[in-house]
Write an enzyme that holds these catalytic residues in place. Structure first.
Site, short mmCIF file in Angstrom:
data_model
loop_
_atom_site.label_atom_id
_atom_site.label_comp_id
_atom_site.label_asym_id
_atom_site.label_seq_id
_atom_site.Cartn_x
_atom_site.Cartn_y
_atom_site.Cartn_z
N ARG A 180 0.86 -1.18 0.00
CA ARG A 180 0.00 0.00 0.00
C ARG A 180 0.90 1.23 0.00
NH1 ARG A 180 -2.93 -1.24 5.31
NH2 ARG A 180 -0.79 -1.87 5.59
N ASN B 141 23.13 28.46 -13.93
CA ASN B 141 23.61 27.53 -12.92
C ASN B 141 25.10 27.77 -12.70
OD1 ASN B 141 24.61 25.02 -11.64
ND2 ASN B 141 22.54 24.29 -12.01
N ASN C 118 13.78 18.90 -9.13
CA ASN C 118 14.18 17.94 -8.11
C ASN C 118 13.66 18.47 -6.78
OD1 ASN C 118 15.72 16.80 -10.17
ND2 ASN C 118 17.59 17.87 -9.55
N GLY D 65 17.90 14.70 -5.18
CA GLY D 65 18.98 15.45 -5.81
C GLY D 65 18.89 16.97 -5.69
N HIS E 3 15.37 25.72 -1.39
CA HIS E 3 14.49 26.77 -1.90
C HIS E 3 13.75 26.27 -3.15
CE1 HIS E 3 13.63 31.23 -2.08
NE2 HIS E 3 13.11 30.79 -3.21
N HIS F 14 12.72 25.58 -6.52
CA HIS F 14 13.33 25.90 -7.80
C HIS F 14 13.19 24.76 -8.79
CE1 HIS F 14 16.58 23.51 -6.02
NE2 HIS F 14 17.10 23.37 -7.24
N CYS G 270 -2.00 9.91 -33.19
CA CYS G 270 -0.99 10.10 -32.14
C CYS G 270 -1.18 9.05 -31.06
CB CYS G 270 -1.12 11.52 -31.58
SG CYS G 270 -0.42 11.73 -29.94
N CYS H 160 -2.62 10.54 -27.77
CA CYS H 160 -4.07 10.78 -27.85
C CYS H 160 -4.81 9.46 -27.64
CB CYS H 160 -4.45 11.39 -29.20
SG CYS H 160 -3.93 13.11 -29.40
ZN LIG Z 1 -1.69 13.58 -29.34
ZN LIG Z 2 15.48 30.38 0.22
#
Ligand SMILES: [Zn+2]
Ligand SMILES: [Zn+2]
Ligand SMILES: [Zn+2]
Length: 346
Positions: free
Chosen positions: A25, A88, A167, A173, A178, A180, A210, A213
């Protein structure tokens, strides 16, 4: 005793053992919450803008309207931002240093320069305004930032794909706690997306429709549906390799998020928030990763259909997974869907 099921992904040549026999579960997976990384000063919090490079893009409020701008390269950084995009500091992919580098991104068959972009999207001035708790208008800004970054990065001559991902939690990771997300633009299409693109193209040329879809149509009436509104469906994929994995797919066929309308952005924000909140409530705020799968090359316009894949981090891949590439999922997608469905309602 019946057998466990060996299931194949909708598109990928990837198999998973759905352990119906030792099925668990979702609440069994609940772990004590890992301490978030605590730094004395958070470089992403409002007021600490000088601890990061200047923002390449930011949203700020001016006269009641959200305006897009950026930090000046020298001088004071903007303080009253709502969402902030910064390079980064330890990029996996970096922009070309000179134009001739673009002539030879591929050195040979087995060596390329990792040319691209790597950005951090600071989702809120408030440290812990994660999507599961965020105000909808703020989350709409985050999604608009995803769209704006995709728009800007995808037209660069050295960019073949833009990966937008998040992440959450130390074990997933996130080195900073904060709120982000990250964006990595790459000079090739990453393997998983390329495999999905190939498979959906093959399906399209055989069946004239598709595959996503088609998946939506089939799963909407089945046991793996988690939620549905006018614009989106959320489902636990048939052969998910992560316990409690779910995907959010737009009902309207589109290869990527570039043409989302404002009401669709809002609807996506609400869908994302409600499902992440349900996951959080159900399994004690687990770490997770999410990532968009999308196509920016015009050839995949009709055959590929963007979606967001959410991978809760509730299990550890060990010897069999790592050495054989076959996964074991101890929560059936049907159980995952049922419990998330109920958690959304409550
Ligand atoms: Zn589609
Ligand atoms: Zn912060
Ligand atoms: Zn996908």
């Amino acid at each position: 005793m019946p057998y466990n099921e060996l299931r194949k992904d909708y598109l990928l040549d990837r198999w998973v053992v759905i352990a119906t026999e030792r099925s668990r579960r979702p609440t069994d997976l609940s772990k004590p919450n890992q301490e978030a990384v605590k730094t004395a000063v958070c470089p992403l919090c409002i007021g600490n803008e000088n601890m990061t490079p200047p923002a390449t893009m930011l949203y700020q409020k001016e006269n009641g309207e959200v305006k897009r701008s950026q930090d000046p390269l020298i001088g004071e950084r903007t303080k009253n931002w709502l969402v902030r995009v910064i390079p980064n500091l330890f990029p996996a992919f970096s922009p070309p240093k000179q134009s001739q580098d673009l002539q030879s991104i591929a050195k040979n068959d087995r060596l390329w320069n990792a040319i691209g972009e790597h950005e951090v999207i600071v989702e809120s001035p408030i440290h812990d305004e994660d999507p599961s708790e965020a105000d909808i208008p703020q989350l709409e800004l985050v999604i608009n930032a995803y769209i704006d970054r995709l728009k800007e990065l995808s037209i660069k001559p050295y960019v073949k794909y833009v990966s937008i991902f998040r992440n959450y939690g130390l074990e997933a990771g996130a080195s900073l706690s904060h709120a982000h997300s990250q964006v990595i633009a790459t000079p090739t299409v990453p393997t998983t997306v390329q495999d999905e693109e190939k498979a959906s193209k093959a399906f399209y040329s055989e069946q004239g429709k598709c595959i996503f879809c088609d998946i939506i149509e089939q799963e909407t009436n089945g046991p793996r549906l988690i939620s549905e509104n006018d614009d989106f469906v959320v489902l636990a994929p048939y052969a998910s390799i992560n316990p409690m994995e779910f995907w959010i797919l737009p009902k309207k066929h589109a290869p990527n998020i570039l043409n989302l309308t404002a009401p669709e952005v809002s609807s996506f924000a609400k869908t994302l928030k409600s499902t992440l909140k349900a996951l959080k409530d159900l399994v004690n705020d687990p770490p997770y990763n999410y990532g968009f799968h999308l196509a920016i090359n015009p050839e995949s316009k009709d055959s590929y259909h963007w979606h967001l894949e959410v991978y809760p981090k509730l299990s550890t891949w060990a010897g069999f997974e790592k050495s054989a590439g076959v996964y074991i999922n101890t929560v059936t997608p049907e159980t995952a869907a049922e419990s998330l469905r109920n958690a959304i309602k409550s």
